[in-house]
Design an enzyme around this catalytic site. Structure first.
Site, mmCIF file in Angstrom:
data_model
loop_
_atom_site.group_PDB
_atom_site.id
_atom_site.type_symbol
_atom_site.label_atom_id
_atom_site.label_comp_id
_atom_site.label_asym_id
_atom_site.label_seq_id
_atom_site.Cartn_x
_atom_site.Cartn_y
_atom_site.Cartn_z
ATOM 1 N N ASN A 20 0.824 -1.206 0.000
ATOM 2 C CA ASN A 20 0.000 0.000 0.000
ATOM 3 C C ASN A 20 0.863 1.261 0.000
ATOM 4 O O ASN A 20 0.617 2.202 -0.765
ATOM 5 C CB ASN A 20 -0.930 -0.018 1.219
ATOM 6 C CG ASN A 20 -1.956 1.103 1.189
ATOM 7 O OD1 ASN A 20 -2.306 1.609 0.126
ATOM 8 N ND2 ASN A 20 -2.440 1.494 2.353
ATOM 9 N N HIS A 24 1.044 4.268 -3.065
ATOM 10 C CA HIS A 24 0.911 5.718 -2.949
ATOM 11 C C HIS A 24 2.226 6.431 -3.264
ATOM 12 O O HIS A 24 2.213 7.594 -3.696
ATOM 13 C CB HIS A 24 0.385 6.078 -1.566
ATOM 14 C CG HIS A 24 -1.049 5.688 -1.375
ATOM 15 N ND1 HIS A 24 -2.074 6.257 -2.105
ATOM 16 C CD2 HIS A 24 -1.634 4.767 -0.570
ATOM 17 C CE1 HIS A 24 -3.219 5.712 -1.750
ATOM 18 N NE2 HIS A 24 -2.980 4.802 -0.822
ATOM 19 N N HIS A 89 -7.456 -2.149 -4.432
ATOM 20 C CA HIS A 89 -6.084 -1.868 -4.844
ATOM 21 C C HIS A 89 -5.779 -2.428 -6.229
ATOM 22 O O HIS A 89 -4.914 -1.906 -6.928
ATOM 23 C CB HIS A 89 -5.105 -2.424 -3.815
ATOM 24 C CG HIS A 89 -5.067 -1.631 -2.549
ATOM 25 N ND1 HIS A 89 -4.450 -2.073 -1.401
ATOM 26 C CD2 HIS A 89 -5.579 -0.402 -2.254
ATOM 27 C CE1 HIS A 89 -4.579 -1.162 -0.450
ATOM 28 N NE2 HIS A 89 -5.263 -0.149 -0.939
ATOM 29 N N GLU A 92 -6.809 0.312 -8.382
ATOM 30 C CA GLU A 92 -5.913 1.462 -8.254
ATOM 31 C C GLU A 92 -4.597 1.214 -8.987
ATOM 32 O O GLU A 92 -4.089 2.090 -9.697
ATOM 33 C CB GLU A 92 -5.668 1.760 -6.775
ATOM 34 C CG GLU A 92 -5.073 3.124 -6.518
ATOM 35 C CD GLU A 92 -5.257 3.583 -5.079
ATOM 36 O OE1 GLU A 92 -4.720 4.655 -4.741
ATOM 37 O OE2 GLU A 92 -5.933 2.880 -4.287
ATOM 38 N N HIS A 221 -11.111 10.378 -2.447
ATOM 39 C CA HIS A 221 -11.448 9.297 -3.372
ATOM 40 C C HIS A 221 -12.643 9.675 -4.252
ATOM 41 O O HIS A 221 -12.612 9.485 -5.475
ATOM 42 C CB HIS A 221 -11.757 8.013 -2.599
ATOM 43 C CG HIS A 221 -10.554 7.223 -2.217
ATOM 44 N ND1 HIS A 221 -10.045 7.209 -0.935
ATOM 45 C CD2 HIS A 221 -9.744 6.418 -2.945
ATOM 46 C CE1 HIS A 221 -8.984 6.431 -0.889
ATOM 47 N NE2 HIS A 221 -8.774 5.937 -2.099
#
Length: 248
Positions: A20, A24, A89, A92, A221
């Site tokens: 994670n 980012h 994820h 993403e 988001h």
């Protein structure tokens, strides 16, 4: 790859490593135009960890970057380090893969588009309405079985962003259909017309809940989901807006 956490004195490094934080970091690197470092991290995660694990991205690792698949098994709905694979994820990383592809231009390797599509397909296949009700489950086990069936708003927003970016990249109408379907779902269940913002968590029955997320602390988001269809995949949001690329 980046490490996760130092103590306050910057003397002791925690042994946990997480995907994670690296996701980012890729997002931040792309935002400032550091494309090559973003490429190195994304290649290891997407074309390495994800590809070799049927697109169920391992999230938790030890200090030597060995996967720890049982991490937080006793706290499966943890808001930041849940057990298992996190559906949102996958979407993403799919979008970030396309952003990297756009940033690299003619130098982009062909696998970027293929892997972005595969991550998206896996997220739909194992996340959307898999328990008979609309919405994306939060996490799945390593065989694809749902673990936490709550619906988190951020998962839908990332799915929307990935669908919009894939549609722009490929022109495939399937992604536009998904985008419309998931916006309609958000309108019915997530957007709070009375209290404002979006409900952050729904139960498996799509009624508002709060077992993992209390209140509505996250606006980025949902805001991002409205921007992605209106901006190119690269450069990053701030640079694209500053350059007047909205709706171009």
């Amino acid at each position: 790859m980046v490490v996760e956490e130092w103590d306050q004195a910057w003397t002791t490094l925690d042994g946990y490593r997480g995907v994670n934080a690296n996701m980012h970091t890729v997002e931040a690197l792309l935002a400032v135009g550091d494309v090559r470092r973003a490429e190195r991290i994304l290649t290891r995660v997407v074309h390495g960890f994800a590809l070799s694990n049927m697109w169920r991205i391992p999230e938790h690792f030890d200090a030597e970057w060995n996967p720890v698949p049982g991490y937080n098994r006793d706290e499966p709905a943890h808001p930041f380090r849940p057990y298992g694979a996190t559906i949102g994820h996958w979407f993403e990383w799919s979008r970030l893969t396309l952003s990297l592809r756009a940033a690299l231009g003619d130098e982009a390797p062909g696998w970027l588009l293929d892997d972005a599509r595969s991550l998206f397909d896996a997220g739909v296949r194992e996340g959307w309405a898999v328990d008979g009700a609309e919405g994306f489950v939060y996490t799945v086990d390593w065989d694809g079985t749902p673990v936490v069936r709550q619906r988190m708003h951020w998962v839908v927003t990332e799915a929307l962003a990935a669908a919009a970016t894939l549609h722009r990249a490929t022109g495939d109408p399937m992604y536009a259909v998904c985008h419309a379907q998931w916006w309609a779902y958000a309108e019915r269940h997530l957007i709070d017309r009375d209290g404002g913002s979006w409900h952050h968590e729904l139960g498996p029955d799509n009624r508002p809940g709060g077992g993992t997320w209390a209140g509505k602390p996250d606006v980025y988001h949902a805001f991002q989901a409205t921007l992605v269809p209106r901006l190119p995949a690269a450069p990053g949001f701030a640079r694209a807006l500053a350059a007047g690329l909205l709706d171009t």
